[in-house]
Design an enzyme around this catalytic site. Structure first.
Site, mmCIF file in Angstrom:
data_model
loop_
_atom_site.group_PDB
_atom_site.id
_atom_site.type_symbol
_atom_site.label_atom_id
_atom_site.label_comp_id
_atom_site.label_asym_id
_atom_site.label_seq_id
_atom_site.Cartn_x
_atom_site.Cartn_y
_atom_site.Cartn_z
ATOM 1 N N LYS A 24 5.218 -12.509 -5.260
ATOM 2 C CA LYS A 24 6.038 -11.608 -5.339
ATOM 3 C C LYS A 24 6.620 -11.086 -3.685
ATOM 4 C CE LYS A 24 3.274 -8.779 -8.289
ATOM 5 N NZ LYS A 24 2.125 -7.586 -8.503
ATOM 6 N N SER A 59 6.203 -2.891 -10.002
ATOM 7 C CA SER A 59 6.279 -1.112 -10.884
ATOM 8 C C SER A 59 7.127 -0.740 -10.256
ATOM 9 C CB SER A 59 4.898 -0.601 -10.898
ATOM 10 O OG SER A 59 5.186 0.301 -11.440
#
Length: 426
Positions: free
Chosen positions: A338, A368
């Protein structure tokens, strides 16, 4: 070499309507790159700092005008006039910030600029960003797309249900093509809704991450329901499971214990429990099994759970130093990539190269909410990873990730689906 002529930032929204920073970079020959930095709903303690305004009168304190100002008033003057060079430009921003976690300018300001630099470079080269990544950092020309994995049931607290594991994931690891993988997973998601409706006596709740809210506090019960859905959908031969435990969310530092089935258990207890689950169900990977600082527990998990790949997300946070510590202590079999966790594309790719050199898996994942046109998809394809995390097959930014893979496969002659059966441990 091209020079940067303008760097402009603005506040936009992610797909959960939370403010984010978008940066637009223009070169002297007219090429443009844009980048936007999504953030997760849960942010690890060791991630790059997300600079928000804290003004309760605007977006409940989540606005990012300070980060926008950091780009426009500090990063832009430093970059304008320099040559477009991703690594050098990223290093300039890191030095300009001068803090270990990018807290002065904001990891969101720096990362958005880093993506814009990457996009500008690939646009100038006349290549899709994934092809530019493959050419400069990957194993060679794009020849495969990763197997997607889907967050079908979400843990958390739902009334009387307290499900400690964050994501119950299904992966079409034996699909014959990306088209087959997507179709079977979408079909399964619909059948799972029917199975959960029968189990609950009502339609299941949609969780904040767009999967179905967990119907039970017992992880084994949830996995049994997933197995029922897989069998009813007729895709049992194609699917395997995975877990994102996100155990830092359920860890109590004062007692050193984890919540599980209504009790508080030790790190060793949790490892034993998940090892038993891995004997019952086919897990491709188990992510964040333990707390983000449980350095003593992770090597035990790797040694004792031999039927699944142990991945670190909060443990590693795409940080080269933390990944090195994990390698030296045999704490993981791979990590979740990430880039916003570390704050620049260059640092994320440095982490990837270190993982490759030490035979670890790199598994890209969005956040998210996220954004449309997420750069993690370009990294997934360009770095030729075996599989990735896609979230639930619902909501625009998640569907776009699937469409991205379908589009790449269709437009790349001879493109195949990655061979995940060759790497599973069950």
């Amino acid at each position: 070499m091209m020079k940067i002529t303008s760097v402009t930032a603005r506040q936009l929204l992610d797909c959960k309507t939370r403010p984010l920073v978008e940066v637009e970079i223009t070169t002297d020959n007219g090429y443009v790159g844009r980048g936007a930095a999504p953030t997760g709903s849960s942010v690890g303690a060791h991630e790059a700092f997300i600079l928000r305004d804290g003004d309760p009168t605007e977006y409940n304190g989540l606005s990012v005008h300070r980060a926008v100002d950091a780009v426009n008033n500090e990063i832009a003057p430093a970059l304008v006039g320099t040559q477009l060079d991703l690594e050098a430009n990223d290093r300039l921003m890191i030095d300009l910030d001068g803090t270990p976690n990018k807290s002065r300018l904001g990891g969101n300001a720096i990362y958005s600029t880093s993506i814009a630099l990457l996009r500008a470079a690939s646009t100038a080269a006349g290549l899709p960003t994934y092809s530019w990544i493959a050419e400069h950092f990957g194993p060679g020309p794009v020849s495969q797309v990763p197997v997607p994995s889907f967050n079908m049931i979400n843990g958390g607290r739902y009334g009387d249900v307290v499900q400690p594991f964050n994501e119950f994931i299904v992966m079409p690891y034996k699909a014959c093509s990306i088209q087959d993988a997507v179709e079977k997973s979408v079909k399964l998601f619909g059948v799972l809704e029917e199975v959960l409706t029968e189990y609950l006596g009502r339609k299941p709740q949609v969780a904040s991450s767009y999967g179905f809210a967990s119907p039970s506090s017992d992880p084994r019960e949830v996995l049994k329901l997933l197995m029922t859905a897989v069998e009813r959908a007729g895709v049992a031969e194609t699917m395997a499971f995975a877990l994102d435990c996100a155990s830092s969310e359920m860890f109590d530092a004062a007692t050193g214990s984890y919540e599980l089935n209504g009790d508080r258990v030790t790190s060793d207890d949790l490892i034993d429990y998940v090892r038993e689950l891995s004997d019952e169900f086919p897990f491709v990977f188990i992510e964040d099994l333990l707390d983000e600082d449980d350095w003593a527990g992770y090597p035990k998990a790797v040694a004792q759970i031999d039927k699944s790949i142990i991945l670190g997300d909060d443990l590693v946070v795409t940080n080269r130093d933390r990944l090195q510590r994990a390698v030296e202590s045999s704490a993981v079999g791979g990590f979740i990539l990430k880039p916003n966790q570390v704050g620049t594309i260059t640092e994320a790719l440095d982490c990837y190269r270190y993982a490759v050199a030490h035979d670890l898996f790199t598994i890209p994942s969005g956040r998210s909410g996220g954004v449309i046109d997420d750069v993690v998809m370009d990294l997934s394809v360009g770095l030729s990873v075996p599989f990735q995390k896609n979230g639930a097959p619902r909501s625009g930014e998640r569907i776009e990730k699937l469409n991205f893979l379908l589009r790449v496969a269709d437009s790349t002659p001879g493109c195949v689906l990655a061979d995940v059966p060759a790497i599973v441990k069950f």
